[in-house]
Design an enzyme around this catalytic site. Sequence first.
Site, PDB file in Angstrom:
ATOM      1  CE  LYS A  30      -1.957   1.807   3.824  1.00  0.00           C
ATOM      2  NZ  LYS A  30      -1.730   3.271   4.127  1.00  0.00           N
ATOM      3  CG  ASN A  31       2.109   2.683   3.371  1.00  0.00           C
ATOM      4  OD1 ASN A  31       1.111   3.187   3.198  1.00  0.00           O
ATOM      5  ND2 ASN A  31       2.213   2.558   4.873  1.00  0.00           N
ATOM      6  NE  ARG A 100      -3.696  10.857   7.858  1.00  0.00           N
ATOM      7  CZ  ARG A 100      -4.523  12.271   8.522  1.00  0.00           C
ATOM      8  NH1 ARG A 100      -3.531  13.192   8.381  1.00  0.00           N
ATOM      9  NH2 ARG A 100      -5.639  12.516   8.785  1.00  0.00           N
ATOM     10  CG  ASP A 124      -4.815   9.616  11.390  1.00  0.00           C
ATOM     11  OD1 ASP A 124      -3.948   9.778  12.586  1.00  0.00           O
ATOM     12  OD2 ASP A 124      -4.463   9.337  10.362  1.00  0.00           O
ATOM     13  CG  ASP A 312       2.314   1.442   9.532  1.00  0.00           C
ATOM     14  OD1 ASP A 312       2.169   1.957  10.340  1.00  0.00           O
ATOM     15  OD2 ASP A 312       2.813   1.360   8.189  1.00  0.00           O
TER      16      ASP A 312
HETATM   17  N1  EPU Z   1       6.180  14.418  11.187  1.00  0.00           N
HETATM   18  C1  EPU Z   1       6.282  15.647  11.586  1.00  0.00           C
HETATM   19  N2  EPU Z   1       6.350  16.628  10.408  1.00  0.00           N
HETATM   20  C2  EPU Z   1       6.095  16.420   9.166  1.00  0.00           C
HETATM   21  C3  EPU Z   1       6.107  14.966   8.736  1.00  0.00           C
HETATM   22  C4  EPU Z   1       6.101  13.810   9.860  1.00  0.00           C
HETATM   23  O1  EPU Z   1       6.407  16.070  12.599  1.00  0.00           O
HETATM   24  O2  EPU Z   1       6.201  17.161   8.362  1.00  0.00           O
HETATM   25  C5  EPU Z   1       5.981  13.484  11.993  1.00  0.00           C
HETATM   26  C6  EPU Z   1       4.921  12.510  12.129  1.00  0.00           C
HETATM   27  O3  EPU Z   1       3.802  13.285  12.752  1.00  0.00           O
HETATM   28  C7  EPU Z   1       5.432  11.375  12.906  1.00  0.00           C
HETATM   29  C8  EPU Z   1       6.644  11.182  12.206  1.00  0.00           C
HETATM   30  O4  EPU Z   1       7.196  12.262  11.962  1.00  0.00           O
HETATM   31  O5  EPU Z   1       5.093  11.399  14.138  1.00  0.00           O
HETATM   32  C9  EPU Z   1       6.649   9.787  11.340  1.00  0.00           C
HETATM   33  O6  EPU Z   1       5.914  10.291  10.269  1.00  0.00           O
HETATM   34  P1  EPU Z   1       6.407  10.158   8.667  1.00  0.00           P
HETATM   35  O7  EPU Z   1       6.341  11.199   7.896  1.00  0.00           O
HETATM   36  O8  EPU Z   1       7.537   8.987   8.782  1.00  0.00           O
HETATM   37  O9  EPU Z   1       5.012   8.891   8.295  1.00  0.00           O
HETATM   38  P2  EPU Z   1       3.983   9.368   6.999  1.00  0.00           P
HETATM   39  O10 EPU Z   1       4.964   9.245   5.961  1.00  0.00           O
HETATM   40  O11 EPU Z   1       2.948  10.272   7.346  1.00  0.00           O
HETATM   41  C10 EPU Z   1       4.179   6.731   6.355  1.00  0.00           C
HETATM   42  C11 EPU Z   1       2.990   5.626   6.254  1.00  0.00           C
HETATM   43  C12 EPU Z   1       2.299   5.132   7.831  1.00  0.00           C
HETATM   44  C13 EPU Z   1       3.526   4.873   8.461  1.00  0.00           C
HETATM   45  C14 EPU Z   1       4.706   6.006   8.706  1.00  0.00           C
HETATM   46  C15 EPU Z   1       5.930   5.380   9.312  1.00  0.00           C
HETATM   47  C16 EPU Z   1       2.266   6.231   3.939  1.00  0.00           C
HETATM   48  C17 EPU Z   1       0.802   6.541   3.484  1.00  0.00           C
HETATM   49  N3  EPU Z   1       2.064   6.136   5.444  1.00  0.00           N
HETATM   50  O12 EPU Z   1       3.485   7.850   6.998  1.00  0.00           O
HETATM   51  O13 EPU Z   1       1.545   4.242   7.332  1.00  0.00           O
HETATM   52  O14 EPU Z   1       3.110   4.484   9.902  1.00  0.00           O
HETATM   53  O15 EPU Z   1       4.989   6.157   7.385  1.00  0.00           O
HETATM   54  O16 EPU Z   1       6.559   4.159   8.985  1.00  0.00           O
HETATM   55  O17 EPU Z   1       3.127   5.751   3.624  1.00  0.00           O
HETATM   56  C18 EPU Z   1      -0.320   2.783   7.567  1.00  0.00           C
HETATM   57  O18 EPU Z   1       0.055   2.289   6.557  1.00  0.00           O
HETATM   58  O19 EPU Z   1      -1.358   2.314   8.401  1.00  0.00           O
HETATM   59  C19 EPU Z   1       0.409   3.961   7.983  1.00  0.00           C
HETATM   60  C20 EPU Z   1      -0.126   4.724   8.909  1.00  0.00           C
END
Ligand code: EPU
Length: 427
Positions: A30-31, A100, A124, A312
């Site tokens: 998915k990701n 998202r 969320d 995850d």
């Molecule tokens: N964060 C910030 N500022 C930013 C970006 C992130 O503070 O500008 C913080 C977030 O709030 C969080 C941490 O950094 O506390 C990590 O966030 P990250 O950006 O790595 O996560 P993401 O890209 O939003 C993806 C996956 C998530 C997975 C995370 C970590 C996708 C669509 N989503 O999210 O997947 O948990 O990486 O591995 O790729 C899921 O699939 O169920 C899911 C939530």
Amino acid sequence: MSGNPTSREESFLVTGGTSLNGEISVAGAKNSVLKLMAVALMAEGRTTLTNCPGISDVPAMAEVLRHLGCEVEISGDTVVIDTPAQVGHVADDKAAQRLRASVCILGPLVGRYHRAEIAMPGGDAIGSRPLNWHQNGLNRLGARTHMDHGRLVAEADQLIGASYELSFPSVGATETFVTAAVLAKGTSVLRNAAREPEIVDICDLLNEMGARISGAGTHTITVEGVEGLTPVTHRVIGDRIVSATWAMGAVMTRGDVTVRGIDPMFIHVVLENLRAVGADVETGTDWVRVRQTGRPTARDIRTLPFPGFPTDLQPMAIALASVSEGVSVVTENLFEARFRFVEEMVRMGVDAETDGHHAKIVGREQLDSATVWASDIRAGAGLVLAGMCADDVTEVCEVFHIDRGYSDFVGDVRALGGQIERVATYR
Ligand code: EPU
């Protein structure tokens, strides 16, 4: 008809007491696929993605791209995106709010069209999801960003290669910086980059399209800007979270499961933990086999960015701890609200205490069946695994969350000999 209004929802009825046994193939991640679909915006013509999962987030992403002017065709495990010479730059607010992951169109749009507007995602079920590091990265490349009526607006005349160091290896911020830098003038360097396999997959697709990216999968990614990209056909990597869900299910139910279509290195740390709780683990080039005979033993787990234990899989780790022998402490280091679902586990008799950052779980031989609510994809999957270790039938409600990340959850559980049914409920 009189009475209170009702709405149709779907639940899973999970009968506890059977172990998971057999073989299963996992679909694409998915990701990865959602980001690869967004990358298709960067090249005029038809980009074809194969091994795509049949999850509800894929048609949701297709809607986001259609609103921008692309034609998207989904047929079996293949997604074809036909991108016109010019696409729109404003993501449909409702489509973007529903998904998202639509944030991942930000880098591709700014990179190729120098302008993007996306609805700012709210917090969320797993915590707040700010975009400050995405913005900072774009600013470093010369884009101007600001908020306007609930939307993040980014615009640039010309993106210029630059260096940027992330304070935390955010997956999304890495993707935004790298995709925007691909068509920038000159060389960009991203330090403390996320190293997830999905980042490597995105960079592989971009390089196949003509980008010049090196270092994906390491802390430092270097991007030499190119003039343009051409569309290609690309196979999505297997889903490590889905794979590990079935591996952990095998351990919890004392079964024997082989998962095909996954590079074992993607879940290396998870498999190490499963070995440590007593599982017998074998791996091949694209498969893993996990067998468990006795009761698993308790083990402390901390979530970390890749290659650490994935956040995850934290709900599945709690589910595993809840039937293990002894006391486990699970530490969540990525999302501040990801323990909220533990309240649902407590309905099932799970002996757990949390302080928001740690959860202490005292394992029990068997859990109580109950009616519980999935609050996100992974919490839902963790609750189903817990239901498989309960004394009777557990109802997991609001399973549309699970459908966002698992292609055929019911089919997969049944293929492994588990007892599960999808039912409609009216509330
Ligand atoms: N964060 C910030 N500022 C930013 C970006 C992130 O503070 O500008 C913080 C977030 O709030 C969080 C941490 O950094 O506390 C990590 O966030 P990250 O950006 O790595 O996560 P993401 O890209 O939003 C993806 C996956 C998530 C997975 C995370 C970590 C996708 C669509 N989503 O999210 O997947 O948990 O990486 O591995 O790729 C899921 O699939 O169920 C899911 C939530």
